[in-house]
Design a protein around this motif. Structure first.
Motif, PDB file in Angstrom:
ATOM      1  N   ASN A  11     -13.839  49.716 -28.199  1.00 49.53           N
ATOM      2  CA  ASN A  11     -14.842  50.656 -27.708  1.00 49.53           C
ATOM      3  C   ASN A  11     -16.256  50.085 -27.744  1.00 49.53           C
ATOM      4  OD1 ASN A  11     -14.972  50.639 -30.488  1.00 49.53           O
ATOM      5  ND2 ASN A  11     -15.556  52.795 -30.653  1.00 49.53           N
ATOM      6  N   ASP A  12     -16.356  48.786 -27.842  1.00 48.85           N
ATOM      7  CA  ASP A  12     -17.671  48.134 -27.834  1.00 48.85           C
ATOM      8  C   ASP A  12     -18.259  48.212 -26.424  1.00 48.85           C
ATOM      9  OD1 ASP A  12     -19.623  46.121 -29.229  1.00 48.85           O
ATOM     10  OD2 ASP A  12     -19.146  45.228 -27.289  1.00 48.85           O
ATOM     11  N   MET A  13     -19.474  48.730 -26.314  1.00 49.71           N
ATOM     12  CA  MET A  13     -20.064  48.956 -24.998  1.00 49.71           C
ATOM     13  C   MET A  13     -20.226  47.670 -24.205  1.00 49.71           C
ATOM     14  SD  MET A  13     -20.984  51.115 -22.781  1.00 49.71           S
ATOM     15  CE  MET A  13     -21.398  52.718 -23.475  1.00 49.71           C
ATOM     16  N   ARG A  14     -20.604  46.589 -24.865  1.00 53.44           N
ATOM     17  CA  ARG A  14     -20.763  45.325 -24.145  1.00 53.44           C
ATOM     18  C   ARG A  14     -19.434  44.891 -23.537  1.00 53.44           C
ATOM     19  NH1 ARG A  14     -23.628  40.411 -27.182  1.00 53.44           N
ATOM     20  NH2 ARG A  14     -25.324  41.944 -27.035  1.00 53.44           N
ATOM     21  N   LYS A  15     -18.369  45.018 -24.305  1.00 54.11           N
ATOM     22  CA  LYS A  15     -17.038  44.649 -23.814  1.00 54.11           C
ATOM     23  C   LYS A  15     -16.623  45.552 -22.648  1.00 54.11           C
ATOM     24  CE  LYS A  15     -12.293  43.839 -25.393  1.00 54.11           C
ATOM     25  NZ  LYS A  15     -11.647  44.558 -24.288  1.00 54.11           N
ATOM     26  N   ILE A  16     -16.934  46.833 -22.763  1.00 55.88           N
ATOM     27  CA  ILE A  16     -16.569  47.771 -21.692  1.00 55.88           C
ATOM     28  C   ILE A  16     -17.319  47.429 -20.403  1.00 55.88           C
ATOM     29  CG2 ILE A  16     -16.779  50.175 -20.935  1.00 55.88           C
ATOM     30  CD1 ILE A  16     -16.151  50.988 -23.836  1.00 55.88           C
ATOM     31  N   PHE A  17     -18.613  47.098 -20.515  1.00 55.96           N
ATOM     32  CA  PHE A  17     -19.372  46.694 -19.325  1.00 55.96           C
ATOM     33  C   PHE A  17     -18.745  45.454 -18.682  1.00 55.96           C
ATOM     34  CE2 PHE A  17     -23.212  49.181 -20.737  1.00 55.96           C
ATOM     35  CZ  PHE A  17     -23.355  49.895 -19.559  1.00 55.96           C
ATOM     36  N   GLU A  18     -18.307  44.516 -19.497  1.00 54.32           N
ATOM     37  CA  GLU A  18     -17.670  43.301 -18.971  1.00 54.32           C
ATOM     38  C   GLU A  18     -16.383  43.645 -18.238  1.00 54.32           C
ATOM     39  OE1 GLU A  18     -17.127  40.798 -22.342  1.00 54.32           O
ATOM     40  OE2 GLU A  18     -19.254  40.192 -22.462  1.00 54.32           O
ATOM     41  N   GLU A  19     -15.619  44.587 -18.797  1.00 51.73           N
ATOM     42  CA  GLU A  19     -14.356  44.982 -18.170  1.00 51.73           C
ATOM     43  C   GLU A  19     -14.615  45.681 -16.824  1.00 51.73           C
ATOM     44  OE1 GLU A  19     -11.578  47.104 -20.612  1.00 51.73           O
ATOM     45  OE2 GLU A  19     -12.167  46.002 -22.414  1.00 51.73           O
ATOM     46  N   VAL A  20     -15.603  46.569 -16.810  1.00 57.47           N
ATOM     47  CA  VAL A  20     -15.933  47.281 -15.572  1.00 57.47           C
ATOM     48  C   VAL A  20     -16.399  46.296 -14.501  1.00 57.47           C
ATOM     49  CG1 VAL A  20     -17.510  48.953 -14.515  1.00 57.47           C
ATOM     50  CG2 VAL A  20     -16.446  49.464 -16.729  1.00 57.47           C
ATOM     51  N   GLU A  21     -17.233  45.349 -14.888  1.00 54.41           N
ATOM     52  CA  GLU A  21     -17.702  44.333 -13.940  1.00 54.41           C
ATOM     53  C   GLU A  21     -16.536  43.490 -13.439  1.00 54.41           C
ATOM     54  OE1 GLU A  21     -19.760  42.268 -11.334  1.00 54.41           O
ATOM     55  OE2 GLU A  21     -20.507  44.031 -12.436  1.00 54.41           O
ATOM     56  N   PHE A  22     -15.576  43.257 -14.311  1.00 57.24           N
ATOM     57  CA  PHE A  22     -14.364  42.510 -13.941  1.00 57.24           C
ATOM     58  C   PHE A  22     -13.622  43.223 -12.809  1.00 57.24           C
ATOM     59  CE2 PHE A  22      -9.699  42.271 -14.768  1.00 57.24           C
ATOM     60  CZ  PHE A  22      -9.489  40.952 -14.361  1.00 57.24           C
ATOM     61  N   VAL A  23     -13.536  44.551 -12.899  1.00 59.69           N
ATOM     62  CA  VAL A  23     -12.850  45.322 -11.858  1.00 59.69           C
ATOM     63  C   VAL A  23     -13.616  45.255 -10.545  1.00 59.69           C
ATOM     64  CG1 VAL A  23     -12.026  47.599 -11.158  1.00 59.69           C
ATOM     65  CG2 VAL A  23     -11.842  46.899 -13.546  1.00 59.69           C
ATOM     66  N   TYR A  24     -14.927  45.413 -10.601  1.00 54.75           N
ATOM     67  CA  TYR A  24     -15.720  45.344  -9.369  1.00 54.75           C
ATOM     68  C   TYR A  24     -15.631  43.956  -8.730  1.00 54.75           C
ATOM     69  CZ  TYR A  24     -17.806  49.946  -9.985  1.00 54.75           C
ATOM     70  OH  TYR A  24     -17.988  51.312 -10.078  1.00 54.75           O
ATOM     71  N   GLU A  25     -15.543  42.938  -9.549  1.00 57.09           N
ATOM     72  CA  GLU A  25     -15.402  41.579  -9.017  1.00 57.09           C
ATOM     73  C   GLU A  25     -14.053  41.420  -8.318  1.00 57.09           C
ATOM     74  OE1 GLU A  25     -16.364  37.802  -7.935  1.00 57.09           O
ATOM     75  OE2 GLU A  25     -17.677  39.352  -8.811  1.00 57.09           O
ATOM     76  N   LEU A  26     -13.018  42.047  -8.872  1.00 54.99           N
ATOM     77  CA  LEU A  26     -11.701  42.024  -8.239  1.00 54.99           C
ATOM     78  C   LEU A  26     -11.758  42.673  -6.854  1.00 54.99           C
ATOM     79  CD1 LEU A  26      -9.110  43.023 -11.002  1.00 54.99           C
ATOM     80  CD2 LEU A  26      -9.114  40.915  -9.662  1.00 54.99           C
ATOM     81  N   ILE A  27     -12.468  43.794  -6.776  1.00 52.57           N
ATOM     82  CA  ILE A  27     -12.598  44.495  -5.499  1.00 52.57           C
ATOM     83  C   ILE A  27     -13.367  43.652  -4.487  1.00 52.57           C
ATOM     84  CG2 ILE A  27     -13.650  46.497  -4.381  1.00 52.57           C
ATOM     85  CD1 ILE A  27     -11.089  47.166  -5.801  1.00 52.57           C
ATOM     86  N   ARG A  28     -14.396  42.970  -4.981  1.00 59.10           N
ATOM     87  CA  ARG A  28     -15.178  42.114  -4.074  1.00 59.10           C
ATOM     88  C   ARG A  28     -14.314  40.986  -3.501  1.00 59.10           C
ATOM     89  NH1 ARG A  28     -19.644  43.497  -7.572  1.00 59.10           N
ATOM     90  NH2 ARG A  28     -19.088  41.895  -9.098  1.00 59.10           N
ATOM     91  N   LYS A  29     -13.378  40.497  -4.307  1.00 59.03           N
ATOM     92  CA  LYS A  29     -12.507  39.405  -3.865  1.00 59.03           C
ATOM     93  C   LYS A  29     -11.319  39.906  -3.038  1.00 59.03           C
ATOM     94  CE  LYS A  29     -13.534  36.297  -7.745  1.00 59.03           C
ATOM     95  NZ  LYS A  29     -12.987  35.623  -8.955  1.00 59.03           N
ATOM     96  N   ASN A  30     -10.969  41.165  -3.232  1.00 62.82           N
ATOM     97  CA  ASN A  30      -9.816  41.737  -2.529  1.00 62.82           C
ATOM     98  C   ASN A  30     -10.276  43.014  -1.824  1.00 62.82           C
ATOM     99  OD1 ASN A  30      -7.355  40.089  -3.805  1.00 62.82           O
ATOM    100  ND2 ASN A  30      -8.776  40.610  -5.455  1.00 62.82           N
TER     101      ASN A  30
END
Length: 269
Positions: free
Chosen positions: A219-238
């Protein structure tokens, strides 16, 4: 004072019960008791039930497709001052006008064991075996592939969709864990990524961690932001993948948005 609601139906009565319960949620501590009469298929039986409702001064809610039964209930209730609610009659009458044909008045149609029923059974079994990335083979058979971060409602949404007859694969998204190659080989229109507002996701995960004694950064906010950005990056690539924000949405709302994204708004269930 305890009041009685009579449920009358030529089927199971579940639809009427659900509607009345939903309406009662709008009242604080309603003192009511339900009396349910299902499979009411004879007029004399119907009249006997209505007499009980008259004695109890109850409220009568009913779902019957037979016009004679509906007319009998209306007449009896009007004569004896009984509050009543016809759940199926008005929409059936309007649909007869709209469709330009008479209703079949066939009780129990909803209970028919047909191909849609078996389709739902198959979908639930398929979704159960493909829950949380258990199995990634057979993705071509899936109607929908759900990818999502932990606690974004992947599993409950997938099973709700399965109950509507959709075969669903759901796979957790973890930045450190590669997404199975099979996902990139299927029709990209099938793929839906679930996302959630980081602050809300943190609250959900924090509540989850209360059940465990751990020092996890889950539940670390920094980690959660990284995970959310990871998803958006996936969408940008796909770019043909879909993204659905589940923030403060019910499972039903999320499922509806997924169906609209993959199949369009005119999808027939």
């Amino acid at each position: 004072m305890l009041k009685r609601i009579y449920i009358l139906s030529d089927g199971t009565g579940q639809s009427a019960l659900n509607i009345m319960k939903a309406a009662l949620l709008q009242f604080e501590d309603p003192q009511v008791k339900f009396t349910i009469y299902s499979m009411v298929d004879k007029l004399d039986k119907l009249k006997a039930i209505l007499e009980h409702a008259r004695v109890d001064r109850g409220f009568v809610a009913f779902t019957t497709v037979i016009r004679e039964f509906r007319d009998t209930i209306h007449q009896f209730c009007h004569e004896h001052g009984i509050l009543h609610y016809d759940i199926l009659g008005p929409p059936i009458d309007k649909l007869e006008i709209f469709l330009g044909r008479k209703a079949t008045e066939s009780p129990g149609v909803l209970r028919k064991v047909d191909e849609k029923y078996f389709k739902r059974i198959d979908a639930v079994e398929f979704t159960l075996s493909h829950d949380d990335g258990k199995i990634v083979v057979g993705l071509d058979e899936a109607d929908i592939i759900v990818l999502g971060l932990s606690r974004t409602s992947k599993t409950p949404t997938s099973f709700f969709l399965a109950q509507q007859g959709f075969k669903v694969v759901n796979i957790p998204l973890v930045p450190e864990v590669p997404i199975p190659e099979e996902v990139f080989k299927v029709d990209p229109n099938k793929v839906v990524c679930l996302i959630m507002d980081p602050e809300v996701l943190q609250k959900v995960r924090t509540a989850r961690l209360k059940h465990y004694k751990t020092q996890s950064k889950y539940n670390d906010m920094r980690k959660i932001f990284e995970e959310v950005e990871f998803v958006y990056e996936l969408i940008r690539k796909n770019r043909r993948w879909h993204i659905v924000d589940t923030t403060n949405k019910s499972i039903e709302e999320t499922a509806r948005e997924i169906i609209h994204s993959v199949f369009g708004r005119d999808m027939e269930l």
